[in-house]
Write a protein that holds these residues in place. Structure first.
Motif, PDB file in Angstrom:
ATOM      1  N   VAL A  57      22.525 -27.812 -51.347  1.00  0.00           N
ATOM      2  CA  VAL A  57      22.259 -29.006 -50.551  1.00  0.00           C
ATOM      3  C   VAL A  57      22.546 -30.258 -51.392  1.00  0.00           C
ATOM      4  CG1 VAL A  57      20.448 -30.345 -49.407  1.00  0.00           C
ATOM      5  CG2 VAL A  57      20.581 -27.874 -49.047  1.00  0.00           C
ATOM      6  N   ARG A  58      22.112 -30.229 -52.623  1.00  0.00           N
ATOM      7  CA  ARG A  58      22.320 -31.373 -53.521  1.00  0.00           C
ATOM      8  C   ARG A  58      23.815 -31.628 -53.745  1.00  0.00           C
ATOM      9  NH1 ARG A  58      19.051 -30.058 -57.376  1.00  0.00           N
ATOM     10  NH2 ARG A  58      17.519 -31.674 -56.924  1.00  0.00           N
ATOM     11  N   GLU A  59      24.554 -30.558 -54.045  1.00  0.00           N
ATOM     12  CA  GLU A  59      25.990 -30.714 -54.301  1.00  0.00           C
ATOM     13  C   GLU A  59      26.708 -31.325 -53.106  1.00  0.00           C
ATOM     14  OE1 GLU A  59      26.268 -26.866 -57.278  1.00  0.00           O
ATOM     15  OE2 GLU A  59      27.572 -26.913 -55.508  1.00  0.00           O
ATOM     16  N   GLU A  60      26.295 -30.900 -51.925  1.00  0.00           N
ATOM     17  CA  GLU A  60      26.964 -31.425 -50.727  1.00  0.00           C
ATOM     18  C   GLU A  60      26.570 -32.873 -50.433  1.00  0.00           C
ATOM     19  OE1 GLU A  60      29.508 -30.173 -49.233  1.00  0.00           O
ATOM     20  OE2 GLU A  60      29.460 -28.397 -50.511  1.00  0.00           O
ATOM     21  N   ALA A  63      28.589 -34.782 -52.938  1.00  0.00           N
ATOM     22  CA  ALA A  63      29.997 -34.810 -52.547  1.00  0.00           C
ATOM     23  C   ALA A  63      30.239 -35.841 -51.442  1.00  0.00           C
ATOM     24  CB  ALA A  63      30.443 -33.429 -52.072  1.00  0.00           C
ATOM     25  N   ALA A  64      29.220 -36.066 -50.624  1.00  0.00           N
ATOM     26  CA  ALA A  64      29.355 -37.036 -49.543  1.00  0.00           C
ATOM     27  C   ALA A  64      29.049 -38.459 -50.024  1.00  0.00           C
ATOM     28  CB  ALA A  64      28.437 -36.653 -48.380  1.00  0.00           C
ATOM     29  N   GLY A  65      28.759 -38.580 -51.293  1.00  0.00           N
ATOM     30  CA  GLY A  65      28.534 -39.912 -51.844  1.00  0.00           C
ATOM     31  C   GLY A  65      27.128 -40.451 -51.632  1.00  0.00           C
ATOM     32  N   SER A 173      27.987 -43.680 -40.693  1.00  0.00           N
ATOM     33  CA  SER A 173      27.066 -42.984 -41.596  1.00  0.00           C
ATOM     34  C   SER A 173      26.544 -41.709 -40.956  1.00  0.00           C
ATOM     35  CB  SER A 173      25.874 -43.883 -41.942  1.00  0.00           C
ATOM     36  OG  SER A 173      26.297 -44.970 -42.727  1.00  0.00           O
ATOM     37  N   TYR A 174      26.194 -41.830 -39.693  1.00  0.00           N
ATOM     38  CA  TYR A 174      25.672 -40.685 -38.947  1.00  0.00           C
ATOM     39  C   TYR A 174      26.689 -39.540 -38.946  1.00  0.00           C
ATOM     40  CZ  TYR A 174      23.390 -38.137 -35.124  1.00  0.00           C
ATOM     41  OH  TYR A 174      22.764 -37.175 -34.363  1.00  0.00           O
ATOM     42  N   ASN A 175      27.931 -39.909 -38.670  1.00  0.00           N
ATOM     43  CA  ASN A 175      28.987 -38.892 -38.636  1.00  0.00           C
ATOM     44  C   ASN A 175      29.179 -38.220 -39.992  1.00  0.00           C
ATOM     45  OD1 ASN A 175      29.386 -39.437 -35.971  1.00  0.00           O
ATOM     46  ND2 ASN A 175      31.259 -40.645 -36.267  1.00  0.00           N
ATOM     47  N   LYS A 176      29.024 -39.009 -41.019  1.00  0.00           N
ATOM     48  CA  LYS A 176      29.184 -38.463 -42.363  1.00  0.00           C
ATOM     49  C   LYS A 176      28.144 -37.372 -42.622  1.00  0.00           C
ATOM     50  CE  LYS A 176      28.292 -40.682 -46.497  1.00  0.00           C
ATOM     51  NZ  LYS A 176      28.591 -41.632 -47.595  1.00  0.00           N
ATOM     52  N   PHE A 177      26.913 -37.679 -42.278  1.00  0.00           N
ATOM     53  CA  PHE A 177      25.873 -36.676 -42.489  1.00  0.00           C
ATOM     54  C   PHE A 177      26.055 -35.483 -41.550  1.00  0.00           C
ATOM     55  CE2 PHE A 177      23.735 -40.169 -44.670  1.00  0.00           C
ATOM     56  CZ  PHE A 177      23.223 -39.515 -45.768  1.00  0.00           C
ATOM     57  N   PHE A 178      26.496 -35.757 -40.364  1.00  0.00           N
ATOM     58  CA  PHE A 178      26.750 -34.687 -39.389  1.00  0.00           C
ATOM     59  C   PHE A 178      27.713 -33.661 -39.990  1.00  0.00           C
ATOM     60  CE2 PHE A 178      28.632 -32.565 -35.821  1.00  0.00           C
ATOM     61  CZ  PHE A 178      27.776 -32.676 -34.730  1.00  0.00           C
ATOM     62  N   VAL A 179      28.818 -34.148 -40.506  1.00  0.00           N
ATOM     63  CA  VAL A 179      29.840 -33.260 -41.058  1.00  0.00           C
ATOM     64  C   VAL A 179      29.356 -32.626 -42.362  1.00  0.00           C
ATOM     65  CG1 VAL A 179      32.178 -33.152 -41.965  1.00  0.00           C
ATOM     66  CG2 VAL A 179      31.695 -34.532 -39.939  1.00  0.00           C
ATOM     67  N   CYS A 180      28.658 -33.407 -43.148  1.00  0.00           N
ATOM     68  CA  CYS A 180      28.096 -32.894 -44.399  1.00  0.00           C
ATOM     69  C   CYS A 180      27.139 -31.727 -44.123  1.00  0.00           C
ATOM     70  CB  CYS A 180      27.353 -34.015 -45.120  1.00  0.00           C
ATOM     71  SG  CYS A 180      26.567 -33.505 -46.642  1.00  0.00           S
ATOM     72  N   TYR A 181      26.399 -31.826 -43.052  1.00  0.00           N
ATOM     73  CA  TYR A 181      25.467 -30.745 -42.702  1.00  0.00           C
ATOM     74  C   TYR A 181      26.219 -29.489 -42.275  1.00  0.00           C
ATOM     75  CZ  TYR A 181      21.047 -33.226 -43.173  1.00  0.00           C
ATOM     76  OH  TYR A 181      19.949 -33.854 -43.675  1.00  0.00           O
ATOM     77  N   LEU A 182      27.271 -29.694 -41.486  1.00  0.00           N
ATOM     78  CA  LEU A 182      28.085 -28.535 -41.090  1.00  0.00           C
ATOM     79  C   LEU A 182      28.565 -27.786 -42.322  1.00  0.00           C
ATOM     80  CD1 LEU A 182      30.303 -30.151 -38.308  1.00  0.00           C
ATOM     81  CD2 LEU A 182      28.480 -28.475 -37.946  1.00  0.00           C
ATOM     82  N   LYS A 183      29.042 -28.565 -43.268  1.00  0.00           N
ATOM     83  CA  LYS A 183      29.599 -28.002 -44.491  1.00  0.00           C
ATOM     84  C   LYS A 183      28.508 -27.310 -45.319  1.00  0.00           C
ATOM     85  CE  LYS A 183      32.500 -29.705 -48.133  1.00  0.00           C
ATOM     86  NZ  LYS A 183      32.583 -30.870 -49.010  1.00  0.00           N
ATOM     87  N   THR A 184      27.370 -27.957 -45.405  1.00  0.00           N
ATOM     88  CA  THR A 184      26.262 -27.399 -46.191  1.00  0.00           C
ATOM     89  C   THR A 184      25.804 -26.048 -45.637  1.00  0.00           C
ATOM     90  OG1 THR A 184      25.499 -29.642 -46.676  1.00  0.00           O
ATOM     91  CG2 THR A 184      23.922 -27.844 -47.029  1.00  0.00           C
ATOM     92  N   LEU A 237      37.063 -31.870 -47.830  1.00  0.00           N
ATOM     93  CA  LEU A 237      37.021 -32.962 -46.863  1.00  0.00           C
ATOM     94  C   LEU A 237      36.923 -34.334 -47.533  1.00  0.00           C
ATOM     95  CD1 LEU A 237      36.472 -33.334 -43.684  1.00  0.00           C
ATOM     96  CD2 LEU A 237      34.128 -33.701 -44.442  1.00  0.00           C
ATOM     97  N   ASP A 238      37.700 -35.257 -47.012  1.00  0.00           N
ATOM     98  CA  ASP A 238      37.640 -36.638 -47.520  1.00  0.00           C
ATOM     99  C   ASP A 238      36.638 -37.420 -46.667  1.00  0.00           C
ATOM    100  OD1 ASP A 238      37.939 -39.207 -48.317  1.00  0.00           O
ATOM    101  OD2 ASP A 238      40.068 -39.386 -47.747  1.00  0.00           O
ATOM    102  N   TYR A 239      35.515 -37.770 -47.281  1.00  0.00           N
ATOM    103  CA  TYR A 239      34.456 -38.422 -46.513  1.00  0.00           C
ATOM    104  C   TYR A 239      34.795 -39.859 -46.114  1.00  0.00           C
ATOM    105  CZ  TYR A 239      31.079 -34.649 -46.778  1.00  0.00           C
ATOM    106  OH  TYR A 239      30.438 -33.466 -46.622  1.00  0.00           O
ATOM    107  N   SER A 240      35.842 -40.411 -46.741  1.00  0.00           N
ATOM    108  CA  SER A 240      36.195 -41.777 -46.357  1.00  0.00           C
ATOM    109  C   SER A 240      37.117 -41.798 -45.143  1.00  0.00           C
ATOM    110  CB  SER A 240      36.848 -42.485 -47.551  1.00  0.00           C
ATOM    111  OG  SER A 240      38.051 -41.822 -47.872  1.00  0.00           O
ATOM    112  N   SER A 241      37.568 -40.603 -44.744  1.00  0.00           N
ATOM    113  CA  SER A 241      38.431 -40.568 -43.556  1.00  0.00           C
ATOM    114  C   SER A 241      37.590 -40.671 -42.283  1.00  0.00           C
ATOM    115  CB  SER A 241      39.244 -39.266 -43.556  1.00  0.00           C
ATOM    116  OG  SER A 241      38.378 -38.166 -43.395  1.00  0.00           O
TER     117      SER A 241
END
Length: 440
Positions: A57-60, A63-65, A173-184, A237-241
């Motif tokens: 969880v921490r690494e992800e 990774a999402a900044g 920001s919301y979308n970033k966490f959304f995708v980060c969670y999928l990945k995690t 995944l590029d989180y800035s995209s």
RNA sequence: CGGGGCGUAGCGCAGUCUGGUAGCGCACCUGGUUUGGGACCAGGGGGUCGCAAGUUCGAAUCUUGCCGCCCCGACCA
């Protein structure tokens, strides 16, 4: 780790208090020890899994900044009075007085605390967006704790908070966490379905629960089966995209827990053959609450016009201790736990069936050392127990691969590699051990 | 918080109705024999029967109060 030196109090019989499979196995495998209702000590095996999950969880998050911080477990009541939640939260919040009579509390969540940190430090829109998280123990005095660590009163949670200038940027920001969670959750070996959740008074589509399918879950879930096929987020995944496309692809398919479920919508939007209704376990929850806390707590910044505006916030939680139970719920059989590779406490369980044979002992010791040197975490069963006891114990604790050193090993210089999940075994030369394991 | 159940050795339980001073299986210790799916034989250690008060010659057992834990429901990572 040698089993002879490992604190692993396994139980042959299921303690009477446990009802669901993850709770039973966590107790039987010596992962946890109950302290009081809904409060547990974590023993070596359980703690190791907890830490593995925490690290993924921490690494992800990293990774999402998102910036890691660590807020205290004990908070002052003052900030909760500011937000207005001190009275609203009710008996779930454990309230404490210190020796001076000051009102304190054991944090059930950290919106107030993080808002206080933010408002002291940030005054300009130029500092935004800002994303913070921490991984810390929480306490909620649940009406009814149950199911072991699945609904404990004390639990480990990753909670993140986003601060943005406006709603648009807040959605990014919301979308970033959304995708980060999928990945995690993918990394954890889980299929966690994002589901539309209640947004409370704010409204909109900015709240999702991440739910894994499980018969022992507490929520009723309704979803379009095709959503499971979507789950394959790019590891680099590029989180800035622009992530909205990914998010929308999920949101386009129906998925809702019972509180949000509508029979009409479900049957209208989802063709019969794709409709699925099961039980699920909530392992994450994200939402956006606009200026609910920033306004009363005066977490303001200056915008580009020099005007003072409250920041838009969101919060994003993952129940880390709950995940330990949730993973077991979704990965076990009648013999015990089956750990996904990503979170297994040890990669290999090395079983020496010939513990009385000095040559076998020295050969096993060598295999053990070789595995250690290769960085493969190994639990070496060097105890003087009967084969049956060793096998069933190793099955119970669920290490994904077992190496069995048995009757022919000394003579033939071979060992057996058993896959915990399939039960399939393969006999290989001892010299091939490392390459074989690394190729799997 | 409403409803239900439980508390006897580390774990799983019997004994409670009908009061007479605590037992079984597993685990543990010692010795021996075993060793590819929770071995066998012999010997052994371990319990304020959740706590307190009461009834009684006598309480694990009856009465009252308290505490703890689990399950179902309403609430939630």
């Amino acid at each position: 780790m040698k089993l002879s030196n490992y604190f692993l109090p396994v139980l042959k019989e299921t303690p009477a208090d446990a009802e669901i499979v993850s709770h039973k196995y966590m107790l039987r495998a010596g992962m946890i020890s109950q302290s009081s209702s809904g409060i547990y000590s974590w023993l070596p095996l359980g703690l190791k899994v907890l830490k593995k999950i925490e690290n993924i969880v921490r690494e992800e998050q990293d990774a999402a900044g998102v910036n890691e911080i660590l807020m205290p477990t004990i908070q002052p009541a003052d900030i909760w009075k500011e937000s207005g939640r001190y009275d609203d939260y009710g008996k779930e919040m454990l309230r404490i007085n210190d020796r001076q009579g000051r009102e304190m509390l054991y944090g059930p969540t950290n919106e107030e605390q993080v808002t206080d940190i933010f408002r002291r430090a940030v005054k300009s829109y130029k500092e935004l967006p800002s994303h913070l998280y921490h991984i810390q123990w929480k306490f909620r005095d649940e009406l009814r704790p149950r199911f072991g660590v699945m609904r404990g009163r004390e639990f480990l949670m990753k909670d993140a908070y986003s601060f943005d200038l406006d709603m648009d940027s807040s959605r990014t920001s919301y979308n970033k966490f959304f995708v980060c969670y999928l990945k995690t959750f993918e990394r954890l070996g889980l299929k966690a379905i994002p589901m539309a959740a209640d947004t409370g008074p704010i409204g909109g589509d900015m709240s999702h629960e991440f739910v894994i399918i499980s018969e022992t879950g507490e929520s009723d879930i309704y979803y379009d089966k095709r959503i499971l096929e979507l789950m394959n987020v790019d590891k680099n995944l590029d989180y800035s995209s622009d992530l909205s496309e990914i998010v929308v692809s999920y949101q386009n398919l129906y998925a809702a827990a019972d509180d949000k479920y509508s029979k009409d919508e479900f049957s209208k939007e989802v063709p019969k053959e794709f409709q699925s209704n099961t039980k699920g376990i909530e392992v994450g929850h994200i939402f956006n609450f606009s200026s609910k806390y920033s306004e009363p707590m005066k977490a303001n910044v200056l915008n580009s016009n020099g005007k003072t505006v409250p920041v838009h916030m969101g919060s994003y939680g993952i129940g880390i201790s709950r995940l330990v139970g949730a993973i077991i719920e979704s990965s076990h059989d009648d013999n015990g736990i089956i750990w996904p590779d990503a979170v297994t406490p040890f990669a290999i369980g090395l079983i020496n069936l010939k513990i009385k044979d000095p040559e076998a002992v020295s050969m096993c010791e060598q295999i053990y050392q070789t595995l250690n040197k290769a960085g493969i975490e190994t639990l070496y069963d060097d105890k003087d127990d009967s084969p049956g006891a060793k096998f069933s114990r190793m099955d119970l604790i669920g290490l994904p691969k077992q190496i069995i050193f048995g009757k022919n090993s000394v003579i033939d210089k071979t060992i057996e590699i058993k896959d915990r999940k399939t039960g399939q075994t393969e006999i290989i030369n001892i010299s091939e051990t490392i390459s074989k394991i690394n190729n799997n």
